[in-house]
Design an enzyme around this catalytic site. Structure first.
Site, mmCIF file in Angstrom:
data_model
loop_
_atom_site.group_PDB
_atom_site.id
_atom_site.type_symbol
_atom_site.label_atom_id
_atom_site.label_comp_id
_atom_site.label_asym_id
_atom_site.label_seq_id
_atom_site.Cartn_x
_atom_site.Cartn_y
_atom_site.Cartn_z
ATOM 1 N N ASP A 69 0.785 -1.243 0.000
ATOM 2 C CA ASP A 69 0.000 0.000 0.000
ATOM 3 C C ASP A 69 0.823 1.302 0.000
ATOM 4 O OD1 ASP A 69 -1.402 -2.189 0.906
ATOM 5 O OD2 ASP A 69 -2.091 -1.261 2.741
HETATM 6 N N1 DQQ Z 1 -2.121 -3.716 4.012
HETATM 7 C C1 DQQ Z 1 -3.553 -3.827 4.038
HETATM 8 C C2 DQQ Z 1 -3.931 -2.861 5.112
HETATM 9 C C3 DQQ Z 1 -2.872 -3.078 6.127
HETATM 10 C C4 DQQ Z 1 -1.659 -3.260 5.288
HETATM 11 C C5 DQQ Z 1 -4.164 -3.491 2.690
HETATM 12 C C6 DQQ Z 1 -0.684 -4.279 5.818
HETATM 13 O O1 DQQ Z 1 -5.209 -3.082 5.645
HETATM 14 O O2 DQQ Z 1 -2.756 -1.962 7.009
HETATM 15 O O3 DQQ Z 1 -3.426 -4.038 1.648
HETATM 16 O O4 DQQ Z 1 0.459 -4.314 5.008
#
Ligand code: DQQ
Length: 584
Positions: A69
């Site tokens: 992300d």
């Molecule tokens: N990636 C998820 C999120 C979390 C993060 C979404 C963990 O919900 O915070 O891809 O790497």
């Protein structure tokens, strides 16, 4: 370290049963590839990063290892900051820190050391996603999710720049009053994450959203604070929706009803404003959004009745694009969207490559004049990478014609094309038995080589010389009941001779007026990614592909028509794309 995506295996298995039931009930497309983690590779540093073949030339990637992300994007004192979920020790998800890069133009980046690492009891199992807010007095603050234990209990923390006069804000400190928000009884503490950028209400209180779920209902909890330190959960969530599963990475922001101008998150009292709520669906791994109204006096958001609220809702991107986040760029008064595009080759491929995950080219987003959806377009700065250009004008393509666009680096290119056609008469009738199909299903049944009436026509990207491999991005117009259905596909099914890859037929429906008998398409091609924008950004589709033959100089670009109606390439402009420079 226990892994989040592995723990999800059990949840995923259980939810799969539920999902299958739902899918058959709702006839929604199949679940796309989810990403799994192989614990044995989590801490397996890349020996050598394979630069060639599938590594992108102008997309954002760190030097090596895994990213997911985009986090806390912001523009601060003349510098753009991009943080991102990063595993510094391997090419699969795990050991998550906040990677940090800075740029003057969103194109040329300088990599810095990680900004937030697990060091405290309230984040020692991971520093997960979050957002930046610039407080009055020009003070940036970041909220992020800390994972506190092996059960993945999640809390919300904050960090502040150690030295506000450092232009790059390299050091971030974790004040002692962390964690700021812990899940109270009744809130699912293992699905409680990804705080949004804060906005300020008329009452002078800050508000944030935190993504969550109760059973299968996705929830955006609302928290309020007067001082940004003491946060209180509001009586009601800002919004929730049954049967959508866990909401990750919520994003909530105002958009002007007219024009392209972006708005700061706190500009909620502006006249002529609508709101967008985007959530990332953990179960299906895609982002959907609604356009609606925000009622600040009761802190509720209600989607317009033109927005479907749920799995069939609007998508920022109908392809491989997840956990996106937008920010207001005050330097150009625009809202910019970042999104993560995961690999769709195998974990072994990723380990071998030494890297996995890219960020898509940042997109400017604004409200469509119809008020019902957003439009998205690559930021203008990407055009600074355009090199050698070729063009075609008024070239007719009869059924079966394939026109090669020669003279550019087809593996690393930007193509803009306008197709025109004399009439809609030859559009094929959509058989009633196919009318209920979603765009992806229709695309997989009516691929680029299945002859039609008006279309399929479009581009064959990352194609090998003899067309053993190609990723077609194409349009097909159907006559359905009393209107036309316009399908835009980015079909990876013939993209590679390699086995074991995920090769989806991504697609969406364009809601354009065909009176002018024209359709436009743009594709950003970059070795293992094709980002396409139909009709000026009404439908965007990102595909990840891994050709075996159509690599580097052996990649070709063609335009094609497999419909009985002759289609003209009215204008086609294509550029070789240069790589960005590293910023000093
Ligand atoms: N990636 C998820 C999120 C979390 C993060 C979404 C963990 O919900 O915070 O891809 O790497």
């Amino acid at each position: 370290m226990k892994c989040y995506y592995c723990d999800h295996e059990l949840v995923r298995a259980l939810s799969l049963v539920f999902v299958c039931l739902l899918l058959s009930l709702l006839s929604i497309k199949k679940v796309d590839a989810s990403h799994q983690v192989y614990p044995e590779y989590q801490t397996l540093p890349a020996v050598k990063v394979k630069q060639l073949e599938h590594r992108t030339g102008y997309h954002f990637q760190p030097q090596k290892h895994w990213i997911n992300d985009p986090n806390g994007p912001m523009y601060y004192n003349g510098i753009y900051h991009l943080f991102y979920q990063h595993n510094p020790y391997g090419a699969v998800w795990g050991n998550i820190v906040w990677g940090h890069s800075v740029s003057m133009d969103l194109i040329n980046w300088k990599a810095l050391k990680p900004a937030i690492k697990p060091t405290k009891p309230y984040d020692k199992h991971g520093c997960w996603s979050g957002s930046a807010t610039i407080l009055p007095g020009n003070k940036p603050v970041i909220l992020y999710t800390g994972v506190v234990d092996e059960n993945q209990t999640q809390v919300q923390n904050y960090v502040l720049p150690a030295n506000i006069s450092d232009p790059y804000l390299e050091e971030w400190i974790k004040p002692d009053d962390n964690p700021l928000v812990v899940a109270e009884p009744g809130v699912n503490r293992t699905a409680f994450r990804d705080p949004t950028t804060a906005w300020m209400g008329r009452d002078g209180h800050w508000r944030i959203l935190i993504g969550s779920r109760r059973k299968h209902t996705g929830i955006a909890y609302l928290y309020k604070s007067k001082d940004f330190i003491k946060w209180v959960k509001a009586k009601h969530p800002l919004h929730s929706k049954d049967r959508t599963g866990n909401w990750e990475c919520p994003d909530f922001f105002p958009v002007a009803r007219e024009g392209k101008k972006g708005l700061d998150n706190s500009m909620i009292e502006e006249q002529n404003v609508k709101f967008v709520l985007k959530v990332s669906l953990d179960t299906t791994r895609y982002d959907y959004y609604t356009v609606g109204k925000y009622f600040p006096e009761i802190d509720r958001y209600i989607p317009d009745n033109t927005s479907v609220d749920g799995w069939k809702g609007l998508r920022y991107d109908c392809g491989n694009f997840y956990a996106s986040k937008s920010f207001f760029d005050a330097s150009k008064n625009r809202r910019i969207l970042w999104g993560w595009s995961n690999e769709s080759d195998t974990k072994m491929d990723d380990v071998e490559k030494g890297w996995a995950g890219i960020q898509t080219i940042p997109r400017r987003i604004w409200l469509h004049p119809n008020g019902k959806q957003l439009l998205a377009w690559p930021i203008e700065e990407v055009e600074s990478l355009r090199g050698h250009k070729v063009q075609l004008r008024n070239e007719n393509m009869k059924k079966g014609d394939v026109v090669e666009i020669k003279g550019i680096t087809a593996a690393q290119a930007d193509v803009e094309v306008v197709f025109s056609f004399p009439s809609l008469d030859k559009a094929e009738r959509l058989h009633p038995s196919l009318d209920h199909l979603d765009a992806h299903e229709l695309c997989s049944r009516k691929g680029s080589s299945v002859h039609g009436g008006l279309g399929p026509f479009g581009l064959l990207t990352l194609a090998s010389g003899k067309l053993d491999e190609y990723t077609p991005v194409f349009v097909r117009v159907f006559k359905a009941k009393n209107k036309h259905k316009i399908l835009l596909c980015s079909d990876a099914s013939s993209s590679s001779l390699k086995k074991g890859l995920y090769k989806p037929s991504f697609a969406g429906f364009l809601d354009v007026d065909l009176a002018k008998k024209k359709l436009s398409l743009r594709s950003l091609i970059d070795h293992s990614v094709v980002e396409s924008f139909g009709a000026g950004g009404e439908v965007c589709i990102t595909s990840r592909v891994y050709p075996a033959l159509a690599v580097s100089d052996n990649a070709h670009l063609y335009a094609f028509n497999n419909g009985s109606e002759t289609v003209a390439i009215e204008t086609l402009d294509a550029w070789s794309m240069k790589g960005p420079k590293l910023m000093n």
